[in-house]
Motif scaffolding. Structure first.
Motif, PDB file in Angstrom:
ATOM      1  N   VAL A  92       0.871  -1.171   0.000  1.00 44.99           N
ATOM      2  CA  VAL A  92       0.000   0.000   0.000  1.00 44.99           C
ATOM      3  C   VAL A  92       0.906   1.219   0.000  1.00 44.99           C
ATOM      4  CG1 VAL A  92      -1.776   1.293   1.213  1.00 44.99           C
ATOM      5  CG2 VAL A  92      -1.825  -1.215   1.225  1.00 44.99           C
ATOM      6  N   TYR A  93       0.657   2.116  -0.927  1.00 43.34           N
ATOM      7  CA  TYR A  93       1.472   3.318  -1.068  1.00 43.34           C
ATOM      8  C   TYR A  93       0.729   4.515  -0.485  1.00 43.34           C
ATOM      9  CZ  TYR A  93       4.898   0.944  -3.943  1.00 43.34           C
ATOM     10  OH  TYR A  93       5.902   0.105  -4.372  1.00 43.34           O
ATOM     11  N   TYR A  94       1.445   5.284   0.323  1.00 48.32           N
ATOM     12  CA  TYR A  94       0.877   6.434   1.002  1.00 48.32           C
ATOM     13  C   TYR A  94       1.604   7.713   0.600  1.00 48.32           C
ATOM     14  CZ  TYR A  94      -1.138   2.970   4.178  1.00 48.32           C
ATOM     15  OH  TYR A  94      -1.814   1.910   4.723  1.00 48.32           O
ATOM     16  N   CYS A  95       0.837   8.749   0.413  1.00 42.52           N
ATOM     17  CA  CYS A  95       1.370  10.086   0.228  1.00 42.52           C
ATOM     18  C   CYS A  95       1.366  10.784   1.588  1.00 42.52           C
ATOM     19  CB  CYS A  95       0.479  10.833  -0.767  1.00 42.52           C
ATOM     20  SG  CYS A  95       0.810  12.569  -0.937  1.00 42.52           S
ATOM     21  N   ALA A  96       2.394  11.568   1.860  1.00 39.76           N
ATOM     22  CA  ALA A  96       2.480  12.266   3.144  1.00 39.76           C
ATOM     23  C   ALA A  96       3.031  13.661   2.926  1.00 39.76           C
ATOM     24  CB  ALA A  96       3.374  11.489   4.093  1.00 39.76           C
ATOM     25  N   VAL A  97       2.502  14.602   3.675  1.00 40.89           N
ATOM     26  CA  VAL A  97       2.926  15.996   3.578  1.00 40.89           C
ATOM     27  C   VAL A  97       3.468  16.456   4.927  1.00 40.89           C
ATOM     28  CG1 VAL A  97       2.170  18.366   3.178  1.00 40.89           C
ATOM     29  CG2 VAL A  97       1.285  16.521   1.757  1.00 40.89           C
ATOM     30  N   SER A  98       4.585  17.140   4.863  1.00 42.64           N
ATOM     31  CA  SER A  98       5.221  17.648   6.076  1.00 42.64           C
ATOM     32  C   SER A  98       4.871  19.123   6.273  1.00 42.64           C
ATOM     33  CB  SER A  98       6.734  17.489   5.938  1.00 42.64           C
ATOM     34  OG  SER A  98       7.406  18.076   7.023  1.00 42.64           O
ATOM     35  N   ASN A  99       5.047  19.595   7.487  1.00 44.39           N
ATOM     36  CA  ASN A  99       4.968  21.032   7.752  1.00 44.39           C
ATOM     37  C   ASN A  99       6.334  21.685   7.554  1.00 44.39           C
ATOM     38  OD1 ASN A  99       2.256  21.202   8.354  1.00 44.39           O
ATOM     39  ND2 ASN A  99       2.541  20.806  10.526  1.00 44.39           N
ATOM     40  N   ARG A 100       7.339  20.895   7.251  1.00 42.96           N
ATOM     41  CA  ARG A 100       8.690  21.402   7.062  1.00 42.96           C
ATOM     42  C   ARG A 100       9.091  21.356   5.592  1.00 42.96           C
ATOM     43  NH1 ARG A 100      11.432  17.889  11.829  1.00 42.96           N
ATOM     44  NH2 ARG A 100      10.040  16.316  10.917  1.00 42.96           N
ATOM     45  N   GLN A 101      10.168  22.010   5.291  1.00 45.13           N
ATOM     46  CA  GLN A 101      10.605  22.151   3.906  1.00 45.13           C
ATOM     47  C   GLN A 101      11.413  20.965   3.409  1.00 45.13           C
ATOM     48  OE1 GLN A 101      12.734  25.911   4.299  1.00 45.13           O
ATOM     49  NE2 GLN A 101      11.060  26.968   3.283  1.00 45.13           N
ATOM     50  N   TRP A 102      12.020  20.221   4.358  1.00 39.62           N
ATOM     51  CA  TRP A 102      13.001  19.227   3.957  1.00 39.62           C
ATOM     52  C   TRP A 102      12.438  17.816   4.055  1.00 39.62           C
ATOM     53  CZ3 TRP A 102      16.590  21.841   1.674  1.00 39.62           C
ATOM     54  CH2 TRP A 102      16.846  23.145   2.091  1.00 39.62           C
ATOM     55  N   VAL A 103      12.843  16.981   3.132  1.00 32.78           N
ATOM     56  CA  VAL A 103      12.390  15.596   3.108  1.00 32.78           C
ATOM     57  C   VAL A 103      12.950  14.838   4.301  1.00 32.78           C
ATOM     58  CG1 VAL A 103      12.629  13.400   1.863  1.00 32.78           C
ATOM     59  CG2 VAL A 103      12.054  15.498   0.624  1.00 32.78           C
ATOM     60  N   ASP A 104      12.091  14.082   4.929  1.00 35.74           N
ATOM     61  CA  ASP A 104      12.470  13.210   6.028  1.00 35.74           C
ATOM     62  C   ASP A 104      12.183  11.777   5.571  1.00 35.74           C
ATOM     63  OD1 ASP A 104      12.637  11.753   8.463  1.00 35.74           O
ATOM     64  OD2 ASP A 104      12.050  13.532   9.602  1.00 35.74           O
ATOM     65  N   VAL A 105      13.107  10.872   5.837  1.00 38.80           N
ATOM     66  CA  VAL A 105      12.898   9.492   5.386  1.00 38.80           C
ATOM     67  C   VAL A 105      12.135   8.673   6.417  1.00 38.80           C
ATOM     68  CG1 VAL A 105      14.920   9.549   3.898  1.00 38.80           C
ATOM     69  CG2 VAL A 105      15.135   8.686   6.249  1.00 38.80           C
ATOM     70  N   THR A 106      11.756   9.289   7.521  1.00 38.41           N
ATOM     71  CA  THR A 106      10.981   8.577   8.538  1.00 38.41           C
ATOM     72  C   THR A 106       9.546   9.086   8.550  1.00 38.41           C
ATOM     73  OG1 THR A 106      11.500  10.144  10.293  1.00 38.41           O
ATOM     74  CG2 THR A 106      13.037   8.322   9.972  1.00 38.41           C
ATOM     75  N   PRO A 107       8.600   8.203   8.809  1.00 43.98           N
ATOM     76  CA  PRO A 107       7.183   8.614   8.819  1.00 43.98           C
ATOM     77  C   PRO A 107       6.882   9.711   9.826  1.00 43.98           C
ATOM     78  CG  PRO A 107       7.352   6.225   8.715  1.00 43.98           C
ATOM     79  CD  PRO A 107       8.728   6.730   8.962  1.00 43.98           C
ATOM     80  N   SER A 108       7.643   9.774  10.905  1.00 45.07           N
ATOM     81  CA  SER A 108       7.374  10.768  11.946  1.00 45.07           C
ATOM     82  C   SER A 108       7.607  12.190  11.468  1.00 45.07           C
ATOM     83  CB  SER A 108       8.238  10.489  13.176  1.00 45.07           C
ATOM     84  OG  SER A 108       9.608  10.567  12.848  1.00 45.07           O
ATOM     85  N   GLY A 109       8.258  12.344  10.346  1.00 48.02           N
ATOM     86  CA  GLY A 109       8.531  13.681   9.819  1.00 48.02           C
ATOM     87  C   GLY A 109       7.391  14.295   9.036  1.00 48.02           C
ATOM     88  N   TYR A 110       6.267  13.609   8.982  1.00 48.80           N
ATOM     89  CA  TYR A 110       5.136  14.057   8.175  1.00 48.80           C
ATOM     90  C   TYR A 110       3.892  14.230   9.031  1.00 48.80           C
ATOM     91  CZ  TYR A 110       8.333  13.069   4.467  1.00 48.80           C
ATOM     92  OH  TYR A 110       9.437  13.094   3.660  1.00 48.80           O
ATOM     93  N   ASN A 111       3.100  15.218   8.671  1.00 49.56           N
ATOM     94  CA  ASN A 111       1.965  15.610   9.500  1.00 49.56           C
ATOM     95  C   ASN A 111       0.619  15.170   8.935  1.00 49.56           C
ATOM     96  OD1 ASN A 111       4.214  17.956   9.517  1.00 49.56           O
ATOM     97  ND2 ASN A 111       3.354  17.692  11.564  1.00 49.56           N
ATOM     98  N   TYR A 112       0.583  14.941   7.646  1.00 50.67           N
ATOM     99  CA  TYR A 112      -0.677  14.588   7.003  1.00 50.67           C
ATOM    100  C   TYR A 112      -0.449  13.395   6.094  1.00 50.67           C
ATOM    101  CZ  TYR A 112      -1.306  19.424   8.414  1.00 50.67           C
ATOM    102  OH  TYR A 112      -1.340  20.588   9.130  1.00 50.67           O
ATOM    103  N   TRP A 113      -1.423  12.490   6.103  1.00 47.64           N
ATOM    104  CA  TRP A 113      -1.320  11.253   5.341  1.00 47.64           C
ATOM    105  C   TRP A 113      -2.584  11.011   4.527  1.00 47.64           C
ATOM    106  CZ3 TRP A 113       2.970   8.020   5.343  1.00 47.64           C
ATOM    107  CH2 TRP A 113       3.983   8.367   6.253  1.00 47.64           C
ATOM    108  N   GLY A 114      -2.384  10.420   3.363  1.00 45.19           N
ATOM    109  CA  GLY A 114      -3.514   9.969   2.577  1.00 45.19           C
ATOM    110  C   GLY A 114      -3.986   8.608   3.056  1.00 45.19           C
TER     111      GLY A 114
END
Length: 123
Positions: A92-114
């Protein structure tokens, strides 16, 4: 309220291609990082690809050279073009959006998920 909607998943044969889309409402992509993650049954969610605020892109080693992430700011949509698909890409593929500018390779770095979209690659 931020909503992310992923589309484009499906069943494809090994070696085939799919393009996933992630459309956002309530938040613009242009100034923040967006990531794609995937989760196979019994496995942890893993980073696949990300694009930061400036357009720089990042890929997991397992997909480098086969997947391409892109962003169309006018449509507030991020795409993941997946070529040369392998059975091990099934997840299952998920899109995630962060409140920050830089890519994080961990899920905890993202605030919103599809909600996720299923990709199944048959051998």
């Amino acid at each position: 309220q931020v909503q992310l909607v992923e589309t484009g998943g499906g069943l494809v044969q090994s070696g085939g291609s799919l393009r996933l889309s992630c459309a956002a409402s309530g938040r613009t992509f242009s100034s923040v990082a967006v990531g794609w993650f995937r989760q196979a049954p019994g496995k942890e969610r893993e980073f696949v690809s990300g694009i930061n605020w400036s357009g720089s892109t990042y890929y997991a080693n397992s997909v480098k050279g086969r997947f391409t992430i892109s962003r169309v700011n006018a449509k507030n949509t991020v795409y993941l073009q997946m070529n040369s698909l392998k059975p091990e890409d099934t997840a299952v593929y998920y899109c995630a959006v962060s409140n920050r500018q830089w890519v994080d390779v961990t899920p905890s770095g993202y605030n919103y998920w599809g909600q996720g979209t299923q990709v199944t690659v048959s051998s």
